[in-house]
Design a protein around this motif. Structure first.
Motif, PDB file in Angstrom:
ATOM      1  N   GLN A  32     -84.986 -28.446  17.188  1.00 50.87           N
ATOM      2  CA  GLN A  32     -85.004 -27.171  17.879  1.00 50.87           C
ATOM      3  C   GLN A  32     -86.180 -26.354  17.346  1.00 50.87           C
ATOM      4  O   GLN A  32     -86.765 -26.709  16.311  1.00 50.87           O
ATOM      5  N   PRO A  33     -86.580 -25.272  18.020  1.00 53.42           N
ATOM      6  CA  PRO A  33     -87.705 -24.469  17.517  1.00 53.42           C
ATOM      7  C   PRO A  33     -87.402 -23.883  16.139  1.00 53.42           C
ATOM      8  O   PRO A  33     -86.317 -23.342  15.900  1.00 53.42           O
ATOM      9  N   VAL A  34     -88.364 -23.996  15.219  1.00 57.95           N
ATOM     10  CA  VAL A  34     -88.230 -23.489  13.853  1.00 57.95           C
ATOM     11  C   VAL A  34     -89.412 -22.569  13.577  1.00 57.95           C
ATOM     12  O   VAL A  34     -90.576 -22.979  13.753  1.00 57.95           O
ATOM     13  N   ASP A  35     -89.121 -21.342  13.140  1.00 59.05           N
ATOM     14  CA  ASP A  35     -90.158 -20.378  12.777  1.00 59.05           C
ATOM     15  C   ASP A  35     -90.618 -20.697  11.352  1.00 59.05           C
ATOM     16  O   ASP A  35     -89.864 -20.545  10.390  1.00 59.05           O
ATOM     17  N   ILE A  36     -91.859 -21.146  11.208  1.00 61.67           N
ATOM     18  CA  ILE A  36     -92.357 -21.602   9.906  1.00 61.67           C
ATOM     19  C   ILE A  36     -92.494 -20.437   8.929  1.00 61.67           C
ATOM     20  O   ILE A  36     -92.188 -20.572   7.733  1.00 61.67           O
ATOM     21  N   GLU A  37     -92.933 -19.286   9.413  1.00 63.53           N
ATOM     22  CA  GLU A  37     -93.128 -18.153   8.502  1.00 63.53           C
ATOM     23  C   GLU A  37     -91.802 -17.717   7.891  1.00 63.53           C
ATOM     24  O   GLU A  37     -91.713 -17.472   6.667  1.00 63.53           O
TER      25      GLU A  37
ATOM     26  N   CYS B   5     -96.368 -19.335  14.844  1.00 60.95           N
ATOM     27  CA  CYS B   5     -96.336 -20.728  14.372  1.00 60.95           C
ATOM     28  C   CYS B   5     -94.900 -21.241  14.409  1.00 60.95           C
ATOM     29  O   CYS B   5     -94.094 -20.935  13.525  1.00 60.95           O
ATOM     30  N   GLN B   6     -94.558 -22.007  15.411  1.00 55.51           N
ATOM     31  CA  GLN B   6     -93.233 -22.599  15.555  1.00 55.51           C
ATOM     32  C   GLN B   6     -93.380 -24.085  15.869  1.00 55.51           C
ATOM     33  O   GLN B   6     -94.241 -24.494  16.649  1.00 55.51           O
ATOM     34  N   VAL B   7     -92.518 -24.876  15.238  1.00 56.83           N
ATOM     35  CA  VAL B   7     -92.533 -26.324  15.459  1.00 56.83           C
ATOM     36  C   VAL B   7     -91.178 -26.755  15.992  1.00 56.83           C
ATOM     37  O   VAL B   7     -90.176 -26.034  15.877  1.00 56.83           O
ATOM     38  N   LEU B   8     -91.162 -27.938  16.577  1.00 58.69           N
ATOM     39  CA  LEU B   8     -89.925 -28.528  17.072  1.00 58.69           C
ATOM     40  C   LEU B   8     -89.400 -29.471  15.993  1.00 58.69           C
ATOM     41  O   LEU B   8     -89.934 -30.566  15.793  1.00 58.69           O
ATOM     42  N   GLY B   9     -88.364 -29.030  15.288  1.00 57.67           N
ATOM     43  CA  GLY B   9     -87.836 -29.822  14.186  1.00 57.67           C
ATOM     44  C   GLY B   9     -86.406 -29.445  13.872  1.00 57.67           C
ATOM     45  O   GLY B   9     -85.808 -28.573  14.493  1.00 57.67           O
ATOM     46  N   ASN B  10     -85.858 -30.128  12.895  1.00 56.96           N
ATOM     47  CA  ASN B  10     -84.514 -29.829  12.407  1.00 56.96           C
ATOM     48  C   ASN B  10     -84.636 -28.891  11.220  1.00 56.96           C
ATOM     49  O   ASN B  10     -85.329 -29.208  10.237  1.00 56.96           O
ATOM     50  N   LEU B  11     -83.955 -27.758  11.300  1.00 57.15           N
ATOM     51  CA  LEU B  11     -84.144 -26.711  10.290  1.00 57.15           C
ATOM     52  C   LEU B  11     -83.826 -27.214   8.890  1.00 57.15           C
ATOM     53  O   LEU B  11     -84.623 -27.054   7.957  1.00 57.15           O
TER      54      LEU B  11
END
Length: 443
Positions: free
Chosen positions: A296-301, A330-336
């Protein structure tokens, strides 16, 4: 609908070819049998030629001799016979009825094939020489052709299908059963722990279902062999790593440490072994189960702020020594949880190998639908030959970098976590130290 390389189409070609071959062969052989058995045999031709010679001799001796010879021939062969000239006029004293004259129009030369369609045996003509006279008689029963026609037809009807069926079964066996037998032997080899046996290249090159099954079985063999090798290596490394804290515990128990000091030492070594066991089990779970994390979308900051707070509390670093240079959005598609653990392990590794007053910095760069998240320290870096080694379990390069007090499992776990999110992780030497980059899909 089966694919273009499916074995279904091979079976269609094989079965259709078998049916067409059966029809063609039966028709061709049947026609050949009909044609070849419709001619008179050599013995029958010789007998008829002898009769013609006798008729010619009788004709030259006169009508009465010819009549006696014809009477004797009819009695001998139980067959109607007459000698005629080139205009089909009877020789001798014999007279023909209208029906008999009509029959003369259906006479066949004795060299011609005989038809089986008539209800009676055919009338045949045998020339008496160059005069044009000929002996016409109904073919005697004992000279009739087609005597072997029934037997040959039965052989064509029954033997030919058997031969073609054997050929069909052999082709079917070569196409299906033989490869399946090889795959069965491969499966039995796996059951017997013979993991060095691979399927033949002839099966691996096939593009049908059997080829896919063979390649899957080969992958399973290689995977099982790698898993067993990794488990054996993991057990060897784990037993080696446990010796050190166990030895320190033994020394502590045999020493004169008292009270609080002894308890602190025991808690430290037990915690170290507990962390080692936890990381080892997590690494083994990642390798054996190979889970696919829900992304799901993850906010990296926001994630980095949480990781920095925990890292500062754990290491005692001031917050200003852990920095970030992240672009907006900066958002990636990953598992939090998985991404947090991977980045935390990389951050801990960077802090552990940083010099005094060193700085750890996170940067991000977008590239063709992907985000490259790079965590860089200011340590001494890693030799180029060891950039891939550091992601292996229990790999520690303490001789090259300071802070070699870990078990060498952090980056291995991070590698597994990132891979299960569909991403990549790699290391390279940066401007001042080691840079570890995590590549994940953009939202």
């Amino acid at each position: 609908m089966p694919g273009r390389h499916s074995i279904f189409w091979r079976l269609v070609v094989l079965v259709a070819g078998f049916c067409l071959a059966m029809i063609w062969a039966a028709d061709y052989i049947g026609k050949q049998i009909d044609h070849r058995t419709s001619y008179l045999s050599e013995d029958a031709r010789t007998i008829l030629e002898d009769y013609a010679a006798e008729a010619g001799a009788a004709l030259r001796q006169g009508p009465q001799v010819l009549d006696r010879w014809l009477t004797e021939l009819r009695r001998k062969e139980d067959s109607w016979a007459v000698v005629v000239d080139r205009n089909l006029h009877p020789q001798g004293s014999q007279r023909l009825s209208d029906d008999e004259r009509q029959l003369l129009t259906f006479v066949r030369h004795y060299d011609w094939p005989m038809s089986r369609r008539g209800e009676r045996l055919p009338l045949i003509s045998v020339p008496l020489g160059e005069t044009g006279d000929q002996l016409i008689m109904r073919l005697p029963e004992r000279l009739r052709p087609w005597r072997n026609h029934t037997v040959l037809t039965l052989l064509a009807v029954y033997l030919l299908p058997v031969v073609l069926s054997v050929l069909f079964c052999w082709l079917l066996y070569s196409l299906l059963i033989s490869p399946l037998e090889r795959l069965r032997r491969q499966a039995n080899a796996l059951r017997g722990n013979e993991l060095d046996t691979l399927i033949p290249p002839s099966i691996a090159r096939r593009r049908d279902e059997l080829g896919e099954l063979g390649r899957s079985l080969e992958y399973l063999t290689q995977r099982l062999r790698d898993v067993i090798a990794q488990q054996q290596q993991l057990l060897r490394d784990l037993s080696h790593e446990l010796r050190t804290p166990l030895s320190r515990l033994r020394v502590a128990c045999e020493s004169e440490l008292q009270g609080e000091e002894l308890r602190d030492r025991v808690e430290r070594e037990v915690g170290s072994m507990q962390q080692l066991a936890h990381n080892t089990l997590e690494l083994a779970w990642l390798d054996s189960e190979q889970p696919r994390f829900e992304c799901q979308p993850v906010d990296i900051e926001a994630l980095w702020e949480v990781l920095c707070e925990d890292a500062c509390f754990e290491s005692g670093w001031p917050r200003e020594r852990i920095r970030s240079e992240l672009p907006e959005g900066c958002q990636v598609l990953g598992n939090l949880n998985a991404l947090a653990q991977a980045m935390e392990n990389v951050l801990r590794n960077a802090i552990r190998h940083s010099p005094e007053q060193g700085i750890v910095c996170l940067t991000a760069r977008r590239s063709e639908g992907w985000w490259n998240l790079s965590i860089e320290d200011q340590g001494s870096g890693v030799a180029e030959n060891d950039l891939q080694v550091i992601f292996r379990p229990f790999s520690r390069l303490s001789a090259a970098r300071p802070g070699g007090d870990g078990f060498g499992l952090g980056l291995a776990i991070a590698h597994g976590m990132v891979r299960m999110q569909g991403g990549r992780i790699w290391a390279e030497n940066g401007h001042k130290g080691l840079r570890v980059t995590i590549r994940l899909q953009d939202v």
